[in-house]
Design a protein around this motif. Structure first.
Motif, short mmCIF file in Angstrom:
data_model
loop_
_atom_site.label_atom_id
_atom_site.label_comp_id
_atom_site.label_asym_id
_atom_site.label_seq_id
_atom_site.Cartn_x
_atom_site.Cartn_y
_atom_site.Cartn_z
N ASN A 308 0.81 -1.22 0.00
CA ASN A 308 0.00 0.00 0.00
C ASN A 308 0.84 1.27 0.00
OD1 ASN A 308 1.02 -0.09 2.59
ND2 ASN A 308 -0.94 -0.66 3.53
N GLN A 309 2.16 1.13 -0.16
CA GLN A 309 3.06 2.29 -0.26
C GLN A 309 2.87 3.26 0.91
OE1 GLN A 309 5.61 3.09 -2.96
NE2 GLN A 309 5.36 0.89 -2.58
N THR A 310 3.00 2.72 2.12
CA THR A 310 2.88 3.54 3.32
C THR A 310 4.08 3.30 4.24
OG1 THR A 310 1.57 1.83 4.43
CG2 THR A 310 0.37 3.58 3.28
N ILE A 311 4.27 4.23 5.16
CA ILE A 311 5.36 4.15 6.12
C ILE A 311 4.76 4.00 7.52
CG2 ILE A 311 7.40 5.31 7.07
CD1 ILE A 311 7.46 6.98 4.49
N PRO A 312 4.93 2.86 8.21
CA PRO A 312 4.42 2.71 9.58
C PRO A 312 5.08 3.74 10.51
CG PRO A 312 4.99 0.57 8.64
CD PRO A 312 5.55 1.61 7.70
N THR A 313 4.25 4.51 11.17
CA THR A 313 4.72 5.61 12.01
C THR A 313 4.04 5.54 13.37
OG1 THR A 313 5.04 7.01 10.05
CG2 THR A 313 4.96 8.11 12.20
N LYS A 314 4.83 5.55 14.45
CA LYS A 314 4.27 5.42 15.79
C LYS A 314 4.09 6.80 16.42
CE LYS A 314 5.53 1.97 18.27
NZ LYS A 314 6.33 1.03 19.10
N ILE A 315 2.90 7.03 17.00
CA ILE A 315 2.57 8.27 17.70
C ILE A 315 2.40 7.96 19.18
CG2 ILE A 315 1.10 10.31 17.68
CD1 ILE A 315 2.23 9.62 14.94
N THR A 316 2.93 8.81 20.05
CA THR A 316 2.81 8.63 21.50
C THR A 316 2.01 9.77 22.10
OG1 THR A 316 4.95 7.49 21.58
CG2 THR A 316 4.08 8.32 23.66
N PHE A 317 1.02 9.43 22.96
CA PHE A 317 0.18 10.42 23.64
C PHE A 317 0.29 10.23 25.15
CE2 PHE A 317 -1.90 9.67 19.57
CZ PHE A 317 -2.15 10.96 19.12
N ARG A 318 0.40 11.35 25.88
CA ARG A 318 0.28 11.33 27.34
C ARG A 318 -1.19 11.44 27.69
NH1 ARG A 318 3.74 9.49 30.77
NH2 ARG A 318 3.02 10.99 32.32
N ASN A 319 -1.73 10.43 28.35
CA ASN A 319 -3.17 10.37 28.62
C ASN A 319 -3.56 11.34 29.72
OD1 ASN A 319 -5.81 9.62 28.68
ND2 ASN A 319 -5.46 7.52 29.37
N ASN A 320 -4.57 12.14 29.45
CA ASN A 320 -5.10 13.06 30.46
C ASN A 320 -6.32 12.47 31.17
OD1 ASN A 320 -7.05 13.16 28.50
ND2 ASN A 320 -7.05 15.38 28.28
N GLY A 321 -6.57 11.19 30.93
CA GLY A 321 -7.71 10.51 31.55
C GLY A 321 -8.88 10.34 30.61
N SER A 322 -8.83 10.98 29.45
CA SER A 322 -9.95 10.89 28.51
C SER A 322 -9.77 9.80 27.46
CB SER A 322 -10.12 12.24 27.79
OG SER A 322 -8.99 12.52 26.97
N LEU A 323 -8.58 9.21 27.37
CA LEU A 323 -8.30 8.23 26.33
C LEU A 323 -8.42 6.81 26.86
CD1 LEU A 323 -5.19 9.94 24.67
CD2 LEU A 323 -7.61 10.25 24.14
N ARG A 324 -8.74 5.88 25.97
CA ARG A 324 -8.94 4.49 26.34
C ARG A 324 -8.14 3.58 25.41
NH1 ARG A 324 -10.67 6.99 29.88
NH2 ARG A 324 -12.70 6.89 30.94
N ASP A 325 -7.74 2.44 25.96
CA ASP A 325 -7.10 1.42 25.13
C ASP A 325 -8.10 0.94 24.07
OD1 ASP A 325 -5.21 -0.46 24.29
OD2 ASP A 325 -5.96 -1.98 25.68
#
Length: 428
Positions: A308-325
């Motif tokens: 698919n001609q894409t580059i796997p890129t990892k993003i990191t977020f510091r959770n403020n309590g609003s995010l879920r796995d």
């Protein structure tokens, strides 16, 4: 460069040029954002299994599934009991009701996920319609301008025909999008009704579970109690047991996932490879289109996925309590930010490939009196933001931008400020 170059008028008694009232607005410097939107799923750290510390019955669960807990928080109470026939019957009933509750909860989760999927699809189609409407509005203005140029002999009829055909194609595309929007809206309504019914079923099942628990607790037995607590801070998973279930030492009852930091892997098209780098800011877009938690690109794969001609890129977020796995989110990757201006699309005109605006400037008339004229300035457009053009050059802070009647203006046309409309524009 004006739309039409004015020729010399040999008539000395020619009327003075008409002064055209226009709306004006001061240009204010803002931050122009070059970004791209993607969707992905958030992932938390390694999950820890929470197991029963004794052989016994679960008599009380003190927290909710998917709830954040800190180390040492009590999770549930277990009791080792002397069995009796009546107790066994009560336990069987509680277990049966608990199993049915699991099924009902799973139904609710499934229907809510379906509803959320339709909601995301609805927002995507709305965004596509907004972009298409902006393109149609721009195409209509260009067509109006071209009709004027054709009448003046400055543009070939063939070019006008091509622009007309392009506008008609966009209108057909808009009609198709609106029909798709209606279908998704209908599907979303059906899904919402199904979720309401499923929640009613869940409430009734919870009542049945509560009744069986009351019956179970009324049977007096010799008990040995044990409290199960959270060994780490994190987010609870789904419970694999219910109140009244009998568990053995080491049996898994739920999980805890540390979620102070969450990650997401995006498949970035190779067309963005020249912009892609570690440390770029990434922002989550909330369901109401506001910007949420901010993160950064933390790693970029050295390999390209050929299929698919894409580059796997990892993003990191510091959770403020609003995010879920396992949460599905929209994000925007910010490639660049620079100072610039947002100018309404209706205040920007085209001449060929060049875009320009009119700026009000003060000059002296032939009799020496001050006058206001429209000066044509070429501008550089970086993109579209909030139904306005992102202007990166050609305009300076404090310039008075002409917002109305630009197709009646030439470079140097005398103008006056339409104070009523200008004040309304500033107020808005």
């Amino acid at each position: 460069m004006s739309f039409i170059s004015s020729g010399c008028n040999s008539n000395p008694e020619a009327a003075e040029p008409q002064i055209i009232p226009v709306k004006l607005q001061k240009a204010e410097t803002i931050t122009i954002v070059d970004s791209s939107e993607f969707v992905g799923t958030l992932k938390a750290g390694e999950t820890v299994n929470l197991t029963a510390p004794i052989n016994g019955r679960i008599v009380k669960i003190l927290v909710n599934k998917r709830q954040r807990v800190t180390r040492g928080n009590p999770i549930m109470h277990l009791e080792s009991e002397e069995q009796s026939q009546n107790l066994n019957l009560a336990l069987i009933e509680a277990s049966s009701q608990g199993s049915q509750l699991k099924i009902t909860q799973a139904d609710v989760k499934k229907m809510e996920a379906e509803k959320d999927r339709f909601a995301v699809g609805l927002e995507q189609i709305k965004a596509e319609i907004r972009n298409l409407e902006a393109e149609i509005e721009l195409a209509q203005r260009n067509l109006n301008q071209s009709e004027f140029l054709v009448q003046s002999g400055a543009l070939a009829q063939k070019d006008l025909h091509e622009q007309t055909e392009e506008l008609e194609n966009k209108l057909v595309e808009l009609d198709t999008k609106n029909k798709a929007l209606k279908r998704v809206q209908d599907s979303l309504q059906i899904a919402e009704n199904q979720v309401k019914q499923a929640r009613l079923n869940l409430a009734r099942q919870k009542t049945a579970v509560a009744s069986s628990q009351i019956k179970l607790s009324s049977i007096g037995q010799k008990k040995i109690s044990k409290r199960l607590s959270a060994p780490i801070t994190g987010m609870l998973g789904y419970f694999r047991v219910n109140v009244g279930d009998y568990v053995r030492i080491g049996q898994q009852v739920t999980t805890i996932t540390p979620n102070d930091t969450l990650e997401m892997t995006l498949k970035i098209p190779v067309t963005y490879s020249s912009k892609l780098k570690n440390g770029l800011s990434v922002e989550i877009i909330n369901s109401d289109e506001t910007l949420g938690v901010k993160g950064k690109i933390s790693s970029i794969s050295a390999n390209i996925e050929q299929q698919n001609q894409t580059i796997p890129t990892k993003i990191t977020f510091r959770n403020n309590g609003s995010l879920r796995d396992e949460q599905f989110v929209r994000v925007r990757v910010i490639w660049d930010q620079q100072p610039g201006f947002l100018i309404p699309m209706t205040a920007v005109a085209n001449l060929g490939e060049q875009k320009f605006v009119f700026v009000a400037e003060k000059e002296k008339s032939e009799d020496g009196n001050p006058m206001l004229v429209a000066k044509q300035k070429s501008v550089t457009v970086a993109g579209i933001q909030d139904r306005a053009y992102q202007i990166t050059s050609g305009v300076e802070s404090g310039d008075s931008i002409v917002l109305s009647r630009i197709f009646e203006l030439f470079d140097g046309t005398p103008i006056s400020e339409d104070y009523v409309n200008s004040q309304q524009t500033i107020k808005n």
